[in-house]
Design an enzyme around this catalytic site. Sequence first.
Site, PDB file in Angstrom:
ATOM      1  N   ASN A   9       0.954  -1.198   0.215  1.00 18.68           N
ATOM      2  CA  ASN A   9       0.122   0.071   0.046  1.00 18.68           C
ATOM      3  C   ASN A   9       1.168   1.330   0.026  1.00 18.68           C
ATOM      4  O   ASN A   9       1.553   1.555   1.036  1.00 18.68           O
ATOM      5  CB  ASN A   9      -0.881   0.037   1.337  1.00 18.68           C
ATOM      6  CG  ASN A   9      -1.569   1.158   1.180  1.00 18.68           C
ATOM      7  OD1 ASN A   9      -1.540   2.043   0.528  1.00 18.68           O
ATOM      8  ND2 ASN A   9      -2.435   1.329   2.566  1.00 18.68           N
ATOM      9  N   LYS A  11      -0.098   4.356  -0.443  1.00 20.28           N
ATOM     10  CA  LYS A  11      -0.586   5.563   0.365  1.00 20.28           C
ATOM     11  C   LYS A  11      -0.474   6.778  -0.663  1.00 20.28           C
ATOM     12  O   LYS A  11      -0.480   6.606  -1.724  1.00 20.28           O
ATOM     13  CB  LYS A  11      -0.083   5.445   1.806  1.00 20.28           C
ATOM     14  CG  LYS A  11      -0.360   4.327   2.540  1.00 20.28           C
ATOM     15  CD  LYS A  11      -0.078   4.405   4.087  1.00 20.28           C
ATOM     16  CE  LYS A  11      -0.179   3.057   4.738  1.00 20.28           C
ATOM     17  NZ  LYS A  11      -0.417   3.097   5.989  1.00 20.28           N
ATOM     18  N   HIS A 102      -9.662   1.989   4.026  1.00 21.62           N
ATOM     19  CA  HIS A 102      -8.378   1.730   5.085  1.00 21.62           C
ATOM     20  C   HIS A 102      -8.810   2.523   6.114  1.00 21.62           C
ATOM     21  O   HIS A 102      -9.533   3.573   5.983  1.00 21.62           O
ATOM     22  CB  HIS A 102      -7.552   2.359   4.114  1.00 21.62           C
ATOM     23  CG  HIS A 102      -6.126   2.021   4.615  1.00 21.62           C
ATOM     24  ND1 HIS A 102      -5.504   2.874   5.678  1.00 21.62           N
ATOM     25  CD2 HIS A 102      -5.031   1.143   4.800  1.00 21.62           C
ATOM     26  CE1 HIS A 102      -4.288   2.405   6.355  1.00 21.62           C
ATOM     27  NE2 HIS A 102      -4.092   1.296   5.688  1.00 21.62           N
ATOM     28  N   GLU A 104      -7.034   4.799   7.464  1.00 23.65           N
ATOM     29  CA  GLU A 104      -6.798   6.269   7.373  1.00 23.65           C
ATOM     30  C   GLU A 104      -7.984   6.866   6.626  1.00 23.65           C
ATOM     31  O   GLU A 104      -8.227   8.055   6.987  1.00 23.65           O
ATOM     32  CB  GLU A 104      -5.692   6.531   6.603  1.00 23.65           C
ATOM     33  CG  GLU A 104      -4.315   5.999   7.276  1.00 23.65           C
ATOM     34  CD  GLU A 104      -3.118   5.436   6.638  1.00 23.65           C
ATOM     35  OE1 GLU A 104      -2.927   5.369   5.524  1.00 23.65           O
ATOM     36  OE2 GLU A 104      -2.092   4.763   7.358  1.00 23.65           O
ATOM     37  N   GLU A 184      -6.388  -4.809   9.982  1.00 26.36           N
ATOM     38  CA  GLU A 184      -5.300  -3.933  10.382  1.00 26.36           C
ATOM     39  C   GLU A 184      -5.664  -3.167  11.787  1.00 26.36           C
ATOM     40  O   GLU A 184      -6.377  -2.165  11.551  1.00 26.36           O
ATOM     41  CB  GLU A 184      -5.128  -2.992   9.181  1.00 26.36           C
ATOM     42  CG  GLU A 184      -4.719  -3.367   7.817  1.00 26.36           C
ATOM     43  CD  GLU A 184      -4.142  -2.657   6.947  1.00 26.36           C
ATOM     44  OE1 GLU A 184      -3.050  -2.823   6.549  1.00 26.36           O
ATOM     45  OE2 GLU A 184      -4.760  -1.371   6.555  1.00 26.36           O
ATOM     46  N   GLY A 190       1.835   1.881  10.823  1.00 30.47           N
ATOM     47  CA  GLY A 190       2.931   2.858  10.758  1.00 30.47           C
ATOM     48  C   GLY A 190       3.429   3.233  12.069  1.00 30.47           C
ATOM     49  O   GLY A 190       4.215   4.398  12.241  1.00 30.47           O
ATOM     50  N   SER A 230       2.666  -2.582  10.497  1.00 31.58           N
ATOM     51  CA  SER A 230       4.030  -2.754  10.694  1.00 31.58           C
ATOM     52  C   SER A 230       4.745  -3.888  10.292  1.00 31.58           C
ATOM     53  O   SER A 230       5.380  -4.566  11.070  1.00 31.58           O
ATOM     54  CB  SER A 230       4.275  -2.288  12.083  1.00 31.58           C
ATOM     55  OG  SER A 230       3.878  -1.046  12.579  1.00 31.58           O
TER      56      SER A 230
HETATM   57  P1  PGA Z   1       2.257  -0.186   7.647  1.00 36.55           P
HETATM   58  O1  PGA Z   1       0.889   0.206   6.976  1.00 36.55           O
HETATM   59  O2  PGA Z   1       2.750  -1.397   7.213  1.00 36.55           O
HETATM   60  O3  PGA Z   1       3.136   0.966   7.367  1.00 36.55           O
HETATM   61  O4  PGA Z   1       2.011  -0.154   9.181  1.00 36.55           O
HETATM   62  C1  PGA Z   1      -0.064  -0.819   6.796  1.00 36.55           C
HETATM   63  C2  PGA Z   1      -1.286  -0.180   5.926  1.00 36.55           C
HETATM   64  O5  PGA Z   1      -1.495   0.938   6.396  1.00 36.55           O
HETATM   65  O6  PGA Z   1      -1.749  -0.688   5.168  1.00 36.55           O
END
Ligand code: PGA
Length: 271
Positions: A9, A11, A102, A104, A184, A190, A230
């Site tokens: 992803n 982003k 997602h 976010e 998630e 993150g 992560s």
């Molecule tokens: P990350 O993000 O691996 O940076 O924790 C995962 C995601 O948001 O899909």
Amino acid sequence: MRRTYIAGNWKMHKTPHQAGADFRQFAARMSAVALQKDVPKALNLDLAIAAPAVHLAALGRAQGPVALLAQNVHWEKEGAFTGEISTLMLRELGVQGSLVAHSERRQMCGETDLNAGKRMGALLRCGQQAILCVGETLAEREGGKLEEVLRRQLHEAFRASGVRLAFEFLGADASRPLLSIAYEPVWAIGTGKAATPLEAEQAHAFIRAEVEHIAGSVVSSHMRILYGGSVNPGNVKSFMACPDVDGALVGGASLNPAAFEELCLACLDQC
Ligand code: PGA
């Protein structure tokens, strides 16, 4: 046995130029892996990258072992929806599906369970992949609400999707089902603080059981559940060793093509 699915992803990262170069590099490396290393295992590994919308036209032309996904899609096919993109637009570009809801987007863009379901339904009816993202905040986990939150996110999205039949969830090739769920936990995204494999497995087993209630055992047993939060080349194997973890949705560690290749190679052992 479910095929392993690793999706990056990106982003809101990379300019179009960088995105093209990185996508081509990653795809070329993974093609080489399939040819040189372990063909049967590589054939059991599905790869995708969810890229920003402005990159999709250029990346969609690239052939190779890496599927291209959008990060969001509207549920209507066309109309007066300024700023949105449709499943028809994605399909013509060679984009194979999209992430849905997602965290976010849930936290910062007002995404709801209802709209998540409508997006998921639009994708599945169009024969495109949907990766529905679910997961709890730290406050919800600490408040003992993990299962309540996951149950609500799943039930509302499946209901709003309007999709009922197993073949609509799975598509023409049940070994590569159209619907995947990404678990998630918001507190792990993150932050560098991944869930433990046990926490992931418990949540995944719960999700699979809920989907069985909602959509039946054919869908729940074929559908892939990806862990996200992560994930990196060092910890991905410990997640993949869990019976209900079928892959990973990878943010930060997918940005560098070499690091993402390392992560995918680590998964080949478990394919
Ligand atoms: P990350 O993000 O691996 O940076 O924790 C995962 C995601 O948001 O899909």
